[in-house]
Design an enzyme around this catalytic site. Structure first.
Site: not given
Ligand code: CO
Length: 184
Positions: A45, A50, A98-99, A140-141, A144
């Site tokens: 994701g 991000q 997470c990236l 999760h997304e 963000h």
């Molecule tokens: Co993330």
């Protein structure tokens, strides 16, 4: 175009993102770029903050998880202006990454079932329910877009133990396999 990933320590990741409308400039190109950036970074994701844009979009492609979790097969889509309108079901634990937090994984508790309303890349409205890992990735997304990271949802003691790693990421020492940046 592949964007560098904005990592922990960037104030931008802590902002509440803004809704967009269908006239947002070059929206399709942006969504393509988000998928491309996510794929080269091996993410499942990716949210717009991000890649440095404080707008309410994220993309998901569960294909990489499909081997371990067949429910993720074919789960590839863009979510615009998403709203989780219901979170129910038993709370369960899943190890999240997470990236924006390279090389960190921690168990996070979340509800197992969601109902979400969102627009797709053609600005078509959807009202859907998801369970399990699909719901998990969406939750999760969505976090963000509210300026929340999964490390905010772990026990304070566990977060304390991560302090050194988090400080390193914030200083640009993240050892990520993809290009990263800190946005002040
Ligand atoms: Co993330």
């Amino acid at each position: 175009m592949i964007y560098p990933i904005v990592v922990y320590g960037s104030p931008l990741l802590r902002k509440v993102s803004k809704e967009i409308d269908k006239d947002y400039p070059k929206l399709n190109k942006l969504i393509d770029d988000m998928f491309e950036t996510m794929h080269v970074s091996d993410g499942v994701g990716l949210s717009a903050p991000q890649i440095g844009k404080s707008i309410r979009i994220f993309v998901i492609d569960g294909t990489a998880l499909a081997e371990d979790d067949p429910s993720m097969e074919g789960f590839k889509r863009a979510f615009i202006n998403p709203k989780i309108i219901e979170e129910t079901g038993d709370t369960w634990t899943f190890s999240e990454g997470c990236l924006s937090l390279p090389n960190i994984r921690e168990d996070v508790d979340r509800s197992g079932h969601i109902r979400i309303q969102y627009y797709d890349e053609h600005f078509k409205f959807h009202d859907k329910t998801y369970n399990g890992v699909r719901a998990r990735v969406i939750q999760h997304e969505c976090d963000h877009l509210e300026g929340v990271l999964f490390v905010d949802r772990i026990a304070p003691l566990k977060k304390k133990l991560l302090k050194g790693k988090l400080n390193d990421i914030a200083k640009g020492k993240d050892n990520a396999a993809y290009k990263t940046k800190i946005v002040k």
